[in-house]
Design an enzyme around this catalytic site. Structure first.
Site, PDB file in Angstrom:
ATOM      1  N   ASP A 111       0.838  -1.186   0.000  1.00 45.81           N
ATOM      2  CA  ASP A 111       0.000   0.000   0.000  1.00 45.81           C
ATOM      3  C   ASP A 111       0.887   1.255   0.000  1.00 45.81           C
ATOM      4  O   ASP A 111       1.768   1.382  -0.841  1.00 45.81           O
ATOM      5  CB  ASP A 111      -0.958  -0.070   1.203  1.00 45.81           C
ATOM      6  CG  ASP A 111      -1.999   1.020   1.225  1.00 45.81           C
ATOM      7  OD1 ASP A 111      -2.994   0.913   0.497  1.00 45.81           O
ATOM      8  OD2 ASP A 111      -1.810   2.004   1.983  1.00 45.81           O
ATOM      9  N   HIS A 281      -7.114  -6.637  -0.358  1.00 45.80           N
ATOM     10  CA  HIS A 281      -6.008  -5.679  -0.339  1.00 45.80           C
ATOM     11  C   HIS A 281      -4.935  -6.013   0.695  1.00 45.80           C
ATOM     12  O   HIS A 281      -3.739  -5.843   0.446  1.00 45.80           O
ATOM     13  CB  HIS A 281      -6.568  -4.285  -0.061  1.00 45.80           C
ATOM     14  CG  HIS A 281      -5.530  -3.211   0.045  1.00 45.80           C
ATOM     15  ND1 HIS A 281      -4.691  -2.881  -0.991  1.00 45.80           N
ATOM     16  CD2 HIS A 281      -5.202  -2.388   1.079  1.00 45.80           C
ATOM     17  CE1 HIS A 281      -3.893  -1.893  -0.618  1.00 45.80           C
ATOM     18  NE2 HIS A 281      -4.173  -1.580   0.638  1.00 45.80           N
TER      19      HIS A 281
END
Length: 300
Positions: A111, A281
């Site tokens: 991320d 994610h």
């Protein structure tokens, strides 16, 4: 399930860089190849707990909190947000590794940590032996592709960049609900993948006015000064010099809207490999054993 011990054998310290005070947890095997693991939004280094357990025998592990996150410093953002640019955050990491006596190292970022890692691999190319980025495409390419589908899926990219204190005030009205929504989103299907001690760390560290502000500053920098830096690097023909591994979740936004291998190969002079994995994610927490195996095989 939470492991019986939380980072057993690891030690913590604070390292002062030119622009921040960085909280760092280190462990694993002294003298083994160093591996720097960078977390993203809205988390802390605790993201890597399960992965670190898998890699501790083979690597000297460095797990910092990025500036503006966790137990690292939370200085207010400057008017142009340059103190939360990925260049500034990458410089922090370079100085942390220098302070730890590590001239060259393996690098992985998830991320926002992947975006810091990208800049670190450009600005300090001689020090990064191999790079792994998890569930991101290059920032410039992601913003350039913006349409209704992307804006709906990643609305926070446009909400958090609004001038202070609007997003800070909105999130601050119920920061715990906001945090849980983010941690359970982007294909994650809830919070079951998060260890209780990690979740407690995220809650403690995110739900303060200072941390909410600096998270917004991270995104404000990405929509401004970071894009300037990326355009300048591309104009000069700068590319990631080392081989790069790309991992992304097949239930997430990156898989649905982007071609990660092609986009990263365009920015890398080395060989780019990787694949989608059956996750959303937050891959290091959803698939820690698979993440550790992929890193170990690639960083060998």
């Amino acid at each position: 399930m939470t492991s019986p011990t939380w980072f057993e054998g690891f030690t913590t310290q604070r390292i002062t860089t030119a622009g921040a005070e960085i909280f760092v947890r280190t462990g694993g095997t002294v003298g083994a190849p160093p591996l720097l693991l960078l977390h993203g939004f809205p988390q802390t280094h605790a993201l890597w707990h399960r992965v670190a357990q898998q890699l501790a025998h083979d690597y000297f592990l460095v797990l910092p909190d990025l500036r503006g996150y966790g137990d690292s410093s939370h200085a207010p953002g400057l008017p142009d947000h340059r103190n939360y640019s990925k260049r500034a955050m990458a410089q922090d990491m370079a100085e942390v590794m220098t302070a730890l006596g590590q001239d060259a190292f393996f690098l992985c970022g998830h991320d926002r940590g992947g975006r810091v890692a990208h800049r670190l691999a450009l600005d300090h190319a001689a020090r990064v032996k191999k790079l792994c980025v998890i569930d991101i495409a290059p920032t410039l390419d992601m913003y350039a592709r913006t349409d209704m589908e992307f804006a709906r899926a990643y609305y926070h990219w446009f909400h958090l960049i609004q001038p202070a204190p609007l997003p800070e005030s909105m999130i601050g009205g119920n920061p715990l609900a906001y945090l849980h929504a983010k941690l359970g989103g982007w294909g994650s299907a809830g919070l079951a993948h998060i260890e209780p001690q990690a979740l407690a760390d995220y809650e403690r560290c995110f739900c303060t006015p200072e941390a909410i502000h600096t998270a917004c500053e991270d995104y404000r920098a990405s929509a401004g000064i970071d894009l300037e830096h990326d355009r300048e690097s591309r104009a000069r023909g700068e590319r990631i010099a080392c081989d790069t591994l790309v991992i992304w979740g097949e239930h997430g936004v990156v898989h649905r809207l982007f071609d990660p291998l092609a986009l990263w190969q365009a920015q890398c002079a080395g060989v780019v490999t990787g694949q989608a994995v059956p996750a959303g994610h937050f891959i290091p927490e959803q698939l820690p054993a698979a993440t550790a195996r992929a890193l170990s095989a690639f960083m060998r």
